[in-house]
Design an enzyme around this catalytic site. Structure first.
Site, mmCIF file in Angstrom:
data_model
loop_
_atom_site.group_PDB
_atom_site.id
_atom_site.type_symbol
_atom_site.label_atom_id
_atom_site.label_comp_id
_atom_site.label_asym_id
_atom_site.label_seq_id
_atom_site.Cartn_x
_atom_site.Cartn_y
_atom_site.Cartn_z
ATOM 1 N N GLY A 91 -12.055 -0.266 4.610
ATOM 2 C CA GLY A 91 -12.382 -0.623 3.230
ATOM 3 C C GLY A 91 -11.993 -2.054 2.887
ATOM 4 O O GLY A 91 -10.880 -2.486 3.207
ATOM 5 N N LEU A 109 -5.158 1.284 1.272
ATOM 6 C CA LEU A 109 -6.267 0.322 1.349
ATOM 7 C C LEU A 109 -5.833 -1.128 1.536
ATOM 8 O O LEU A 109 -6.465 -2.050 1.006
ATOM 9 C CB LEU A 109 -7.175 0.469 0.121
ATOM 10 C CG LEU A 109 -8.036 1.735 0.146
ATOM 11 C CD1 LEU A 109 -8.776 1.901 -1.173
ATOM 12 C CD2 LEU A 109 -9.027 1.693 1.302
ATOM 13 N N ASN A 135 -16.513 3.417 -1.158
ATOM 14 C CA ASN A 135 -15.392 4.345 -1.128
ATOM 15 C C ASN A 135 -14.871 4.592 -2.539
ATOM 16 O O ASN A 135 -14.106 3.805 -3.069
ATOM 17 C CB ASN A 135 -14.285 3.777 -0.234
ATOM 18 C CG ASN A 135 -13.045 4.633 -0.226
ATOM 19 O OD1 ASN A 135 -13.051 5.760 -0.710
ATOM 20 N ND2 ASN A 135 -11.976 4.114 0.329
ATOM 21 N N CYS A 142 -10.680 7.273 -2.263
ATOM 22 C CA CYS A 142 -9.393 7.092 -1.612
ATOM 23 C C CYS A 142 -8.294 7.667 -2.499
ATOM 24 O O CYS A 142 -8.106 7.223 -3.627
ATOM 25 C CB CYS A 142 -9.097 5.630 -1.338
ATOM 26 S SG CYS A 142 -7.483 5.441 -0.549
ATOM 27 N N LYS A 172 -19.351 7.476 -0.766
ATOM 28 C CA LYS A 172 -18.461 8.317 0.040
ATOM 29 C C LYS A 172 -17.681 9.251 -0.879
ATOM 30 O O LYS A 172 -16.923 8.806 -1.738
ATOM 31 C CB LYS A 172 -17.503 7.450 0.852
ATOM 32 C CG LYS A 172 -16.585 8.263 1.746
ATOM 33 C CD LYS A 172 -15.976 7.433 2.843
ATOM 34 C CE LYS A 172 -15.011 8.252 3.677
ATOM 35 N NZ LYS A 172 -14.397 7.454 4.745
ATOM 36 N N ILE A 201 -16.483 13.919 4.561
ATOM 37 C CA ILE A 201 -15.552 13.850 3.466
ATOM 38 C C ILE A 201 -14.519 12.748 3.691
ATOM 39 O O ILE A 201 -14.246 12.385 4.825
ATOM 40 C CB ILE A 201 -14.781 15.191 3.248
ATOM 41 C CG1 ILE A 201 -13.973 15.577 4.487
ATOM 42 C CG2 ILE A 201 -15.749 16.296 2.903
ATOM 43 C CD1 ILE A 201 -13.061 16.793 4.301
#
Ligand SMILES: Cc1cc2nc3c(=O)[nH]c(=O)nc-3n(C[C@H](O)[C@H](O)[C@H](O)COP(=O)(O)OP(=O)(O)OC[C@H]3O[C@@H](n4cnc5c(N)ncnc54)[C@H](O)[C@@H]3O)c2cc1C
Ligand SMILES: Cc1cc2nc3c(=O)[nH]c(=O)nc-3n(C[C@H](O)[C@H](O)[C@H](O)COP(=O)(O)OP(=O)(O)OC[C@H]3O[C@@H](n4cnc5c(N)ncnc54)[C@H](O)[C@@H]3O)c2cc1C
Ligand SMILES: Cc1cc2nc3c(=O)[nH]c(=O)nc-3n(C[C@H](O)[C@H](O)[C@H](O)COP(=O)(O)O)c2cc1C
Ligand SMILES: Cc1cc2nc3c(=O)[nH]c(=O)nc-3n(C[C@H](O)[C@H](O)[C@H](O)COP(=O)(O)O)c2cc1C
Ligand code: FES
Ligand code: FES
EC number: 1.3.-.-
Lengths: 300, 255, 300, 255
Positions: free
Chosen positions: C45, C72, C125, C128, C163, C189
């Site tokens: 990411g 991240l 994303n 997260c 996502k 997932i």
């Protein structure tokens, strides 16, 4: 050394009970386990009438766990009252009866039938992912959960424990809904919905396509949810999901569970419950902990 | 009675045919009370697999305290089992289920494929005239010799390489095998055939079923089969293969 | 034998890519894997500016899997454009860039910076669980997801893949929200939120308390969700969660995934992606399957 | 370069002290290019544990194609490793990380506890005058004898049963150990002490750090430590222990 815990006014001699549906009525395990040595026996979900359950295959093995889609087969409340409860009473076991139903009426009927029975606690299963009606429908909607909790609580003579489904966005929202409606305690988690495909047959392994996942693999998710709920509401919690050792059980207790259930681990080791109890004692001895109360929720 | 979970030492492991293995286990407490038709649950030494594998008891040496199992590599678990060596240990649970009910009448023992092993101990213990019908895929007729001392042995092979070409029912018909009680273990289609044959001919048939299992002791309700009548224990048309079986009277179950 | 698949107009030479965050920029694995042999490399990411991530310990091992709370950490879009994308282009890899942010503005900024870059697909994303702002906040609320999807889609030059987080009650509701807002594809997932406690230290193992669970243990849940989503919406799906073998990958493909990502398995075996591709080929050969298309969604 | 994942055969396994084991592994491709201070990742043969265990290389026999690791039982993984026997195999990945940068100046090698093993290969390869300071808990001074040929060995023990009572810094001070470059591996508090000592005295110190790892090759960002300056690769104050380390200049990291 004091291992006894208090769940909604009921004293359990130790914090270890059995995961509903993984220990039968208790009778099947009595060759391996002195039932009176357990904190309580939690029985397989029982409905107002016998349920046939799902077609087979009902289970599948997955990495570190299993899927089940038993579909709450059960012989109904009559048999429980005539056969299972007297057996458990004779064995000297504390008893938590797990209750299932298709409608609120079903649940209430079972709870009322149990009112004069030798039962310590009622665990209300609103989280079974393997039946079409009832079950999880109540467990994934806070409003429905609030409503059924209220209905059941109004009729129950024993303290009630609502059993929560992990298949939700926010477990604390569900917990709050049940607590607001008056539940005496909570138990979590029921199984995570999962699937397995047989790539040779190009078909689902389970007749029901999906099943509930349990066993060591789900422990981190269960522990997280128990921690979240323990820090969100003020009722006692029975924690479960993947507990197979005393170390696992202690993680749940430290996260805030007052008691724990050993479920799928009974299939890995029929004496798992006893091993967990002994392991907790060893830990307490080693760390000079006089009362298990000191450990409940000690990790914040 | 007397079910035990214990760690058994492997006495020997030999290969009987392609993918078919013969393992002997030191397991006094189980051998002491096991009966033909019962099974044990074998836990594989691989922590990713948490459930035990049900395997029929093929031989019981109560005095020597040992058990024999004969199994086929069907997937990862049995593949790992086949890799174990004498001296290794394996956790087992048993004896499980109800075995065959041995009757003093002329018997027909029928084993198909990997359903053959449990018939061997039965053949040994059953004290009456017996015909033994064994169904194989091909000429790799594992265990056949060991049955010879106990009765007349008839064979069917799917590829016709030995005995009657076809299945065990074909062999029974072709060889005119007769008896008053059938004891059988094998794949479901075979058991279905035997069930039909027994009902038609009014013969008692004890058939040993298979289903996926978790607990092996009647608690989890994973392993049910359909019963003709409402079952006493379940109050529905389900019986537990692990506890009420694996051997059932052909008249009481739907296949 | 045709292994190539089409995701939103982009052809991948085979259906196997990497789980974002488990394969670095691709460079770190290039000693073990010919990057051009993969269907695509999905990068860690990336945000508009460098992020420091969470304190350590950032990972914990759990039964059959792991928890991570990397938070991240990333060097920001400038470094990605200057260093990583040229490296990937040189290596001949197809590229999916995973994009993260704290606000819609952040996401849009990254997406716009990438508009003229050698990037095939953008994976957004919004799931997260390890950062306070952004991330999962968008991924657990269908309205927020719809909104950000629309914003990003409006600005993106490459097709976008939203996502999804598994930490929701109804994954199909989330999928529909993203599809309604115009996403070109979905990937799922992301990790399941979990926890581990060190009972000797009586403390959380992770500095962040909770972490995202990944690895073989989560596969059944991931597979179930991919199946549900594949049967609910009509965009291509990149399936992931616990895939470590070709058999695992084939389960996802049969459940309806057009492509799959190998994530945590890269830590178990740095050549896992290649092994999965080879295993899929072997399966197709053995079953005389000419085109992988025949397998996508074949189990219904 | 030349990291490899391979299945290594265990040549020998011996116990050096309570809970401390010495394992030699046949691993040509890794031994051929490994350097002191690098480590390998050891995958345990237990499928419930998916992550490898990082273990420093204690000895390299490039010609014989073997590696030596010395490790302490710290949890379940290392406990299982201690059960492996000669002839068993274990999957490993390596060599990982950057080793020590060997300087031709008077060296002080400091190892504390399970940080001692990586110093042994360094002591062997470092071609200059050396003092070696080893910190133990008690009189179970594993590996100490093996250091003797390579320099003056000073010892500290926590319980005072041998050498200086206290830690390695106490020993350095008490014994007046001096040098221009420090090479150290051990628990964080020890490394902190060394870092402070080196900065104060203006000496170069190369310290080997520990952090939980997943990939071991710089991809997952699990294993970061804090860097004083913005790191070139991460663009933040983080360095990867597995790839940028495990050996760092004491001046560049915050402990
Ligand atoms: C009462 C009983 C007696 C048996 N006796 C024998 C015997 O003597 N010899 C022999 O070779 N096999 C026997 N089987 C079948 C044997 O249990 C399976 O072949 C074995 O479990 C396959 O395990 P696996 O890990 O190799 O296969 P996998 O397919 O990888 O197993 C996955 C899961 O499915 C279960 N499973 C797979 N196939 C079967 C099956 N046919 N029946 C029940 N569970 C299954 C496994 O136990 C495991 O939980 C018996 C089965 C039963 C129910
Ligand atoms: C670069 C490096 C070199 C090392 N060299 C050695 C050595 O030469 N000898 C030795 O005995 N030990 C060494 N360690 C520590 C060793 O990695 C741990 O003791 C080991 O991983 C513990 O595994 P376990 O399964 O027994 O413990 P558990 O606590 O059960 O392990 C659980 C998880 O935590 C990780 N973990 C636990 N402790 C540590 C730790 N201290 N550092 C990193 N990860 C940890 C494990 O790898 C595993 O993923 C080194 C660590 C690093 C980072
Ligand atoms: C075979 C099986 C049957 C189950 N039946 C029930 C049930 O009847 N009622 C219920 O509330 N939970 C049921 N459960 C869920 C367990 O009680 C428990 O919540 C879950 O399995 C997680 O714990 P575990 O991982 O320790 O098994 C069942 C689980 C299994 C594996
Ligand atoms: C260490 C680690 C870092 C991750 N970083 C990211 C990330 O940056 N962006 C993202 O979308 N997913 C990230 N993920 C999630 C993975 O891409 C993947 O969705 C998840 O791990 C499930 O797949 P797996 O079980 O195959 O790993 C990360 C996972 C791990 C284990
Ligand atoms: S396997 Fe549990 S009831 Fe038969
Ligand atoms: S362990 Fe993955 S970056 Fe260091």
């Amino acid at each position: 050394m004091n291992l006894s815990v208090n769940i909604a006014g009921v004293t359990m001699k130790n914090p270890v009970t059995t995961g509903s549906g993984t220990f039968g009525s208790g009778e099947e395990f009595s060759e391996f386990v002195d039932l009176s040595a357990l904190g309580a026996v939690t029985t397989k979900g029982v409905a107002n009438v016998p349920w046939p359950g799902n077609p087979t295959p009902r289970i599948a093995e997955v990495y570190g766990g299993m899927l089940n889609a038993i579909g709450l087969q059960n012989p109904g409340i009559d048999v429980m009252i005539e056969r299972d409860l007297p057996m458990l009473q004779k064995a000297g076991a504390a008893v938590i009866v797990n209750v299932c139903g298709k409608s609120e009426k079903d649940y209430v009927e079972v709870v009322e039938r149990l009112s004069d029975q030798p039962v310590d606690l009622l665990e209300i299963n609103v989280s079974c992912p393997n039946v079409k009606e009832g079950g999880i429908a109540f467990g994934q909607d806070p409003k429905a959960l609030h409503h059924i909790t209220k209905e059941v609580k109004a009729k129950a003579k024993q303290p009630i424990i609502m059993k929560l489904s992990p298949n939700v966005t926010d477990i604390t929202e569900m917990a709050r809904a049940a607590v607001d409606a008056g539940t005496d305690g909570l138990s979590l988690i029921n199984t995570l919905t999962g699937m397995k495909i047989d790539i040779e047959k190009r078909d689902f392994v389970l007749a029901n396509k999906t099943g509930g996942m349990s066993g060591p693999a789900i422990k981190p998710v269960a522990l997280r949810m128990v921690y979240q709920v323990a820090n969100a509401v003020d009722v006692p919690i029975i924690g479960m999901g993947g507990i197979s050792t005393a170390e696992d059980a202690l993680e749940f207790i430290m996260a805030g569970a007052t008691a724990v259930s050993v479920g799928t681990a009974n299939f890995m080791n029929p004496a798992a419950t006893i091993d967990v109890i002994e392991g907790i004692k060893d830990y307490m001895k080693r760390h000079q902990i006089e009362d298990i109360q000191e450990l409940i929720g000690c990790v914040k | 009675m007397g079910k035990k979970q214990l760690t058994a030492k492997i006495i020997s492991q030999t290969k009987l045919a392609d993918g078919i293995y013969d393992m002997r286990l030191q397991a006094e407490e189980i051998a002491a009370c096991a009966k033909p038709g019962q099974f044990i649950s074998v836990y594989v030494n691989d922590k990713s697999k948490i459930l035990p594998r049900p395997i029929s008891i093929c031989g019981i040496d109560a005095e020597g305290g040992s058990l024999r199992i004969v199994y086929r590599i069907a997937g990862e678990g049995t593949k790992q089992m086949a890799g174990y060596k004498a001296g290794d240990t394996v956790k087992i649970l048993g004896p499980l289920g109800n075995g065959f009910t041995m009757k003093p009448e002329k018997a027909v023992l029928i084993g198909g494929g990997i359903g053959i092993p449990p018939m061997l101990e039965l053949a040994k213990q059953l004290d009456c005239p017996k015909s033994i019908v064994l169904g194989y895929r091909d000429s790799q007729m594992f265990l056949k010799d060991e049955f010879e001392p106990y009765g007349d042995v008839f064979v069917s092979t799917e590829d016709g390489s030995a005995g009657t070409k076809g299945n065990v029912i074909d062999a029974i018909k072709e060889q005119g095998v007769e008896g008053s009680v059938i004891y059988a273990c094998g794949p479901t289609p075979m058991l279905k055939g035997i069930q039909a044959y027994a009902l038609e001919n009014g013969i008692e048939a004890q058939i040993s079923l298979e289903e996926r299992m978790a607990c092996g002791i009647g608690a989890c309700l994973a392993c049910v089969c359909q019963s003709k009548e409402v079952d006493e224990h379940s109050k529905v048309h389900n019986k537990r293969v692990c506890k009420d079986g694996p051997v059932f009277d052909a008249r009481e179950v739907e296949l």
